[in-house]
Design an enzyme around this catalytic site. Structure first.
Site, PDB file in Angstrom:
ATOM      1  N   THR A 297       0.827  -1.213   0.000  1.00  0.00           N
ATOM      2  CA  THR A 297       0.000   0.000   0.000  1.00  0.00           C
ATOM      3  C   THR A 297       0.862   1.265   0.000  1.00  0.00           C
ATOM      4  O   THR A 297       0.392   2.321  -0.392  1.00  0.00           O
ATOM      5  CB  THR A 297      -0.920   0.049   1.242  1.00  0.00           C
ATOM      6  OG1 THR A 297      -0.118  -0.212   2.396  1.00  0.00           O
ATOM      7  CG2 THR A 297      -2.037  -0.968   1.158  1.00  0.00           C
TER       8      THR A 297
ATOM      9  N   GLY B 205      12.836 -10.217   4.773  1.00  0.00           N
ATOM     10  CA  GLY B 205      11.593  -9.455   4.821  1.00  0.00           C
ATOM     11  C   GLY B 205      11.506  -8.580   6.055  1.00  0.00           C
ATOM     12  O   GLY B 205      10.443  -8.075   6.393  1.00  0.00           O
TER      13      GLY B 205
ATOM     14  N   SER C 227      16.576  -5.548   6.325  1.00  0.00           N
ATOM     15  CA  SER C 227      17.966  -5.345   6.738  1.00  0.00           C
ATOM     16  C   SER C 227      18.644  -4.305   5.852  1.00  0.00           C
ATOM     17  O   SER C 227      19.481  -3.534   6.317  1.00  0.00           O
ATOM     18  CB  SER C 227      18.727  -6.672   6.696  1.00  0.00           C
ATOM     19  OG  SER C 227      18.595  -7.259   5.422  1.00  0.00           O
TER      20      SER C 227
ATOM     21  N   ASP D 231       9.922   0.842   4.534  1.00  0.00           N
ATOM     22  CA  ASP D 231      10.999   0.221   5.305  1.00  0.00           C
ATOM     23  C   ASP D 231      11.841   1.278   6.019  1.00  0.00           C
ATOM     24  O   ASP D 231      12.083   1.200   7.227  1.00  0.00           O
ATOM     25  CB  ASP D 231      11.889  -0.625   4.381  1.00  0.00           C
ATOM     26  CG  ASP D 231      11.071  -1.614   3.560  1.00  0.00           C
ATOM     27  OD1 ASP D 231       9.885  -1.791   3.878  1.00  0.00           O
ATOM     28  OD2 ASP D 231      11.613  -2.187   2.608  1.00  0.00           O
TER      29      ASP D 231
HETATM   30  C1  GLA Z   1       8.965  -4.041   0.529  1.00  0.00           C
HETATM   31  C2  GLA Z   1       9.163  -2.606   0.066  1.00  0.00           C
HETATM   32  C3  GLA Z   1       8.185  -1.668   0.786  1.00  0.00           C
HETATM   33  C4  GLA Z   1       6.755  -2.156   0.686  1.00  0.00           C
HETATM   34  C5  GLA Z   1       6.665  -3.638   1.045  1.00  0.00           C
HETATM   35  C6  GLA Z   1       5.311  -4.218   0.746  1.00  0.00           C
HETATM   36  O1  GLA Z   1       9.307  -4.162   1.880  1.00  0.00           O
HETATM   37  O2  GLA Z   1      10.489  -2.199   0.290  1.00  0.00           O
HETATM   38  O3  GLA Z   1       8.319  -0.354   0.266  1.00  0.00           O
HETATM   39  O4  GLA Z   1       6.234  -1.908  -0.586  1.00  0.00           O
HETATM   40  O5  GLA Z   1       7.628  -4.422   0.329  1.00  0.00           O
HETATM   41  O6  GLA Z   1       4.336  -3.607   1.522  1.00  0.00           O
END
Ligand code: GLA
Length: 386
Positions: free
Chosen positions: A34, A122, A125, A170
């Site tokens: 999103t 996920g 890092s 992130d």
């Molecule tokens: C990765 C991307 C984020 C986001 C997520 C999914 O972590 O780096 O920007 O889009 O996937 O929500």
């Protein structure tokens, strides 16, 4: 932990660092893909972080020592070139170049790094390393940016240097995370709307499917392109629509015939996720943690069916979650295509829950999953060491 890194740096480089910073990994609790659609995400920073110590040196050649595996790397700021191979220095070099591109003077430096965030799983890092390295460079070279700009600089490394068209989630979560709280963020206004507490007695367990993903090589960018294509078509039907954030589930249903099947399902996921994030936060605030958990399961199902960013391993972990006592909800977390699942569980028995799911997973797949009961940590910070 920072003192330990400073000691290692001093022994290795034969002098003390002048700047240091630490930045945590993050968990996407709810709100999948999103962020780049200018929508909502519920996320948190984790207790695991990446630490960087650094000191300026003359010349243009930077030296990076990764104390995780002992690797020593160097790069020349004067020759930007292609990113270094898959090692820590690509994020450090990327950040130095990104700051220079933004008009800040970054000289050569020696830097040492360490991290407790599992790699390629996920938990971001790479974003944590970009932010820790950036903040340490900020201290060493007198660069002051507001936190959203630091997040954008980290995103710039991913988007422009490494070619991953990721959103801001992130880096933003790594900077804005709050100890013991989740944060509800709006990626249109790019701000934290509020902090949301996890109710007492519950914990988040992370279970890594151990199937590594590599987002740059994955279909992440094509998913983003699908979302943008869907938004373009929807904006012709509904003039107020700029991104999928502006679309309601009813509008999407009304536009069904105008979208191809793939675009429709991608949009269904993103619009559904925005709805689930807002509903989920309301449920938590009303104290209905069970219904909140069901939103996590629904999110995973939508990833599996609509966004197609799950894998058989992630699906199996979520299936196990449904049949293992103590779990209220589970889903893949982050970009997808492998990596981790998060599980909302009763705190008493969280370790035992993780062991049971891992045992079931091993029996079916032969893979030994790694798990951890997550601590919600604080956002990034930097230190002057002189
Ligand atoms: C990765 C991307 C984020 C986001 C997520 C999914 O972590 O780096 O920007 O889009 O996937 O929500």
């Amino acid at each position: 932990m920072m003192n330990d890194l400073i000691d290692k740096f001093t022994r290795h480089f034969g002098g003390t660092p002048t700047a240091a910073a630490q930045a945590p990994g993050r968990l996407e609790i709810l709100g999948n893909h999103t962020d780049y659609n200018e929508g909502f995400v519920l996320s948190c920073a984790v207790g695991q972080n990446t630490r960087v110590a650094l000191r300026p040196i003359p010349g243009t050649v930077c030296r990076v020592k990764d104390f995780r595996d002992g690797a020593e790397m160097q790069f020349d700021l004067a020759s930007p070139g292609a990113p270094p191979p898959r090692d820590g220095s690509r994020y450090v070099k990327g950040m130095a170049l990104e700051l220079a591109k933004r008009g800040h003077e970054v000289g050569a430096f020696e830097c040492g790094l360490e991290s407790s965030i599992p790699l390629s799983a996920g938990m971001s890092s790479s974003a944590a390393l970009e932010i820790a390295a950036g903040l340490a460079m900020g201290v060493a070279f007198g660069i002051e940016l507001d936190p959203v700009e630091w997040a954008r600089a980290g995103q710039g490394v991913e988007n422009d240097y490494l070619g991953l068209k990721s959103g801001l989630l992130d880096q933003f979560s790594s900077l804005f995370g709050r100890e013991n709280s989740m944060i509800l963020s709006d990626f249109r206004s790019v701000e934290v709307l509020r902090t949301v507490a996890l109710p007492p007695g519950y914990a988040i367990v992370v279970i890594n499917s151990m199937k590594k993903h590599n987002l740059v090589d994955s279909e992440y960018n094509t998913r983003r392109a699908d979302c943008e294509a869907a938004a373009r078509i929807l904006s012709q039907l509904f003039p107020e629509v700029r991104t999928l954030r502006d679309v309601s589930l009813d509008e999407l249903a009304a536009a069904r015939a105008n979208l191809d099947w793939r675009e429709y399902r991608r949009a269904q996921h993103v619009v559904g996720e925005d709805t689930r994030v807002l509903a989920g936060v309301r449920l938590l605030e009303e104290g209905d943690v069970f219904s909140f958990g069901r939103q996590l399961f629904a999110s995973h199902e939508s990833s599996r069916m609509n966004f197609e960013n799950s894998t058989p391993e992630l699906d199996y972990l979520v299936e196990l979650a449904k049949s293992t006592p103590g779990c209220l909800g589970a889903r893949l977390s982050g970009g997808g295509f492998g990596g981790i699942t998060i599980h909302l569980v009763e705190q008493d028995g969280a370790e035992e829950y993780a062991e049971r799911v891992c045992a079931g997973y091993r029996k079916r797949t032969g893979i030994t999953a790694r798990s951890l009961v997550c601590k919600i940590g604080d956002g990034a910070c930097a230190y002057t060491l002189e």
